[in-house]
Design a protein around this motif. Sequence first.
Motif, mmCIF file in Angstrom:
data_model
loop_
_atom_site.group_PDB
_atom_site.id
_atom_site.type_symbol
_atom_site.label_atom_id
_atom_site.label_comp_id
_atom_site.label_asym_id
_atom_site.label_seq_id
_atom_site.Cartn_x
_atom_site.Cartn_y
_atom_site.Cartn_z
ATOM 1 N N VAL A 200 1.622 24.847 5.192
ATOM 2 C CA VAL A 200 2.402 25.921 5.876
ATOM 3 C C VAL A 200 2.485 26.206 6.940
ATOM 4 N N ARG A 201 0.798 27.671 6.224
ATOM 5 C CA ARG A 201 0.269 28.531 6.565
ATOM 6 C C ARG A 201 0.147 27.991 8.434
ATOM 7 N N TRP A 202 -0.710 27.347 8.252
ATOM 8 C CA TRP A 202 -0.871 27.309 9.858
ATOM 9 C C TRP A 202 -0.470 26.539 10.887
ATOM 10 N N GLU A 203 0.978 26.132 10.576
ATOM 11 C CA GLU A 203 1.795 25.093 11.014
ATOM 12 C C GLU A 203 3.171 26.826 11.312
ATOM 13 N N PHE B 231 0.960 -1.437 -0.236
ATOM 14 C CA PHE B 231 0.173 0.141 0.151
ATOM 15 C C PHE B 231 1.017 1.011 0.200
ATOM 16 N N THR B 232 0.287 2.258 -0.966
ATOM 17 C CA THR B 232 1.185 3.613 -0.655
ATOM 18 C C THR B 232 0.461 4.469 0.239
ATOM 19 N N LEU B 233 0.777 5.477 1.310
ATOM 20 C CA LEU B 233 0.885 6.527 2.080
ATOM 21 C C LEU B 233 0.492 7.922 1.094
ATOM 22 N N VAL B 234 -0.616 7.955 1.397
ATOM 23 C CA VAL B 234 -1.646 9.039 0.436
ATOM 24 C C VAL B 234 -0.506 10.855 1.009
ATOM 25 N N PHE B 235 -0.541 10.788 2.493
ATOM 26 C CA PHE B 235 -0.950 12.103 2.825
ATOM 27 C C PHE B 235 0.516 13.402 2.106
ATOM 28 N N PHE B 236 -0.112 14.260 1.972
ATOM 29 C CA PHE B 236 1.701 14.742 1.747
ATOM 30 C C PHE B 236 2.243 15.540 3.320
ATOM 31 N N LEU B 237 3.563 14.537 3.862
ATOM 32 C CA LEU B 237 3.632 14.317 5.514
ATOM 33 C C LEU B 237 4.030 15.294 5.452
ATOM 34 N N VAL B 238 3.980 15.442 7.157
ATOM 35 C CA VAL B 238 4.531 16.418 7.891
ATOM 36 C C VAL B 238 4.742 16.032 9.270
ATOM 37 N N GLY C 204 -11.304 21.565 7.704
ATOM 38 C CA GLY C 204 -11.260 20.274 7.375
ATOM 39 C C GLY C 204 -9.795 19.803 7.924
ATOM 40 N N ASP C 205 -9.624 18.284 7.021
ATOM 41 C CA ASP C 205 -7.559 18.109 6.946
ATOM 42 C C ASP C 205 -7.252 18.609 6.093
ATOM 43 N N LEU C 206 -6.167 19.469 7.722
ATOM 44 C CA LEU C 206 -5.315 21.016 5.402
ATOM 45 C C LEU C 206 -4.143 19.925 5.179
ATOM 46 N N ILE D 214 -2.487 29.702 17.166
ATOM 47 C CA ILE D 214 -4.229 29.995 16.741
ATOM 48 C C ILE D 214 -4.878 29.263 18.065
ATOM 49 N N ASP D 215 -4.184 28.330 18.431
ATOM 50 C CA ASP D 215 -4.603 27.654 19.693
ATOM 51 C C ASP D 215 -4.570 29.056 20.485
ATOM 52 N N ALA D 216 -4.478 29.411 21.131
ATOM 53 C CA ALA D 216 -3.906 30.301 22.123
ATOM 54 C C ALA D 216 -5.840 31.185 22.109
ATOM 55 N N HIS D 217 -6.048 31.874 20.413
ATOM 56 C CA HIS D 217 -6.966 32.304 20.159
ATOM 57 C C HIS D 217 -7.680 31.721 20.666
ATOM 58 N N VAL D 218 -8.639 30.484 19.996
ATOM 59 C CA VAL D 218 -9.189 29.475 20.513
ATOM 60 C C VAL D 218 -9.192 28.944 22.333
ATOM 61 N N ALA D 219 -8.435 28.665 22.797
ATOM 62 C CA ALA D 219 -8.423 28.075 24.159
ATOM 63 C C ALA D 219 -9.022 29.795 25.302
ATOM 64 N N ALA D 220 -8.602 30.744 24.518
ATOM 65 C CA ALA D 220 -8.983 32.065 25.273
ATOM 66 C C ALA D 220 -10.350 32.569 25.035
ATOM 67 N N GLY D 221 -11.586 31.871 23.898
ATOM 68 C CA GLY D 221 -12.635 31.559 23.609
ATOM 69 C C GLY D 221 -13.172 32.836 23.481
ATOM 70 N N ASN D 222 -12.160 33.227 22.059
ATOM 71 C CA ASN D 222 -12.402 34.240 21.008
ATOM 72 C C ASN D 222 -13.195 33.604 19.555
ATOM 73 N N GLU D 223 -14.173 33.656 19.196
ATOM 74 C CA GLU D 223 -15.149 33.548 18.469
ATOM 75 C C GLU D 223 -15.045 34.379 16.924
ATOM 76 N N GLU D 224 -14.128 35.487 17.307
ATOM 77 C CA GLU D 224 -14.196 36.183 15.373
ATOM 78 C C GLU D 224 -12.814 35.783 15.189
ATOM 79 N N LYS D 225 -12.891 35.979 13.785
ATOM 80 C CA LYS D 225 -11.331 34.884 12.857
ATOM 81 C C LYS D 225 -10.007 35.395 13.543
ATOM 82 N N PHE D 226 -9.244 35.033 13.203
ATOM 83 C CA PHE D 226 -7.498 34.730 13.822
ATOM 84 C C PHE D 226 -7.122 35.106 12.314
#
Length: 587
Positions: free
Chosen positions: A464-467, A4-11, A454-456, A473-485
Amino acid sequence: MKKFTLVFFLVTLLLSTVTFAQDILVVDPGVGTLNAAIAANGGNKIYQLQAGEWYQIDGVIENVDYHLQIIGEEPEAGEMPATLQTNADAGGGVFGKMFNAFGDITVKGIYVVNADLNGVVAPNFIEQNMHGGHVVVDKCILDPVTTANGVTDIGGNARIYFTNNQVLRMGHQLNPNDGHFFNTGGSGDGVDTLYVENNTFVCMGTNMFAGNFNNAVHNYIKFNHNTWVMQKSQIEWVDYEETFIFTNNLMFDYNTQPWAANWQPMPGADVNQPKPALIYADTIPGETLPSTRQQFWEYNMLYRNPKFYDLLDELNVWAVTNGKPVLNYQPFLWPVDSINAVDPNNIPRETVLFANDEAFPNWKEGNNLADIDPMFEDQEIYTYSDKFVEWTRPASMIHALGDAADNYPPASQWPQWHWDPDGDPAINSAWPVFNGKYTNEELLKASIENLPLGDLNWFPEAKVRWEAQKDEIDAHVAAGNEEKFILTSAKPEIKGTSFSAECYPNPFSKETTISFELQARTDVNVTIVNLVGQKITTLMSSEKSAGSYKVSWNGTDNSGNMVNSGIYFYTISTETGSQTGRIVLSK
């Protein structure tokens, strides 16, 4: 031999729970070779399975009081990863599980086939029996995965990290009430951590997290940037969590089994509230208000094939005619003005809790979308979706409405909606097994970071931009911010890497040129990798200068050999940032 072959662009994923201090033992392929190696060396080795080779266990793999680490060798360009398959006992019965952990366990970069050579799927994948044990599953493909439970925390207080995986075919086709992917056992303790990020789940069972209903308190649950395509029922059956974050997820044909009011009271539900939502939540006995707990259900999309709603109308006509309770599909939350709230004493529990900012200031639900077609590139997804609708009709008539099973063909003759590219459940030879990329412009910027839902892993440049700003980003969500980052550009800024403007020709057959600009003096590397993240070639390592650059690729690897036609990715890397884009080679 199956390969079998792995399909993901592995990071690369760096987890603090995993340390590779031991020597690596390369395991010979074959039946029972991995079992024998583990029996001889225990936790003193990291067990590496060879790319392109097939392994089959001859007994359930077990570790006691040590960290068992099984990793797949990184394949060369065009090579398949290691495959690990389960087996059957002397009586012909498939093993009940693949891994029975009494210590920490890591499985990485493996194609897992949790079915015997006759195509009989095992009921469980990993059971963690140690209190406080770790489970790490990263960059794996699991197909098929189980009929009952994926990863089960039996010992309690486990830390489970499930990331960058592709998971297909969980549960069976006999009824709508099978398959709990993450589950808790009999210890009475909830999980310490359940971290589920950047995975694609295809053809799943009843729910993703069966958290022992209201018998345990779970510490930290997070589902972020996951894709689901075809799932029978709920997200989770959990009432008590200190933190539950559900963000940026794409759910296609999710919660497709109509809910019957006469199923109440389900565990964790209230007999006076006959319409539970996808969010299960409640106050913890003895909890002091205002609550310090967090619920964050934001920036998700829940889609159902329109034919499911036609089916619901048909089922409810039959229900009314035959004196049965009507059915419904569950939303995230029922609105306070819904039919469920006609009686002011019968407003859904979760609706009340999430709307009570004074008592539950950290409970947020919003910015969620419904019934937007992602427009998947692979049109076969829609063929399977229609089969899923057909399968749901007899399942609902029998299990939700109580009609006699004799009025319908046996379940084995219902439409086969489980994703099976080669059409034979006893083999897994087709590749790729799934393509989760989609093209809907609204959903491609609908996450909290204005990235695809979904799955990036299907969108390497976005990942790459997300990483690059993941901690923020995680801190933004953990603080309960509902607006866009708002994502910021990496520095030094790299311009002109859009293939539509700066890579020509694309697709190409003989040679293509990538153009970009830099506004700082810095070293630059341009690399080409294939779909599984293997480096094909380094195109340029420039002198330190600022200005415009052009680099050409003729479709060869570092050895000068022509590579196969397909999709490749370039990455322009500097000392402080990088950008990634896509190239198509068509010979």
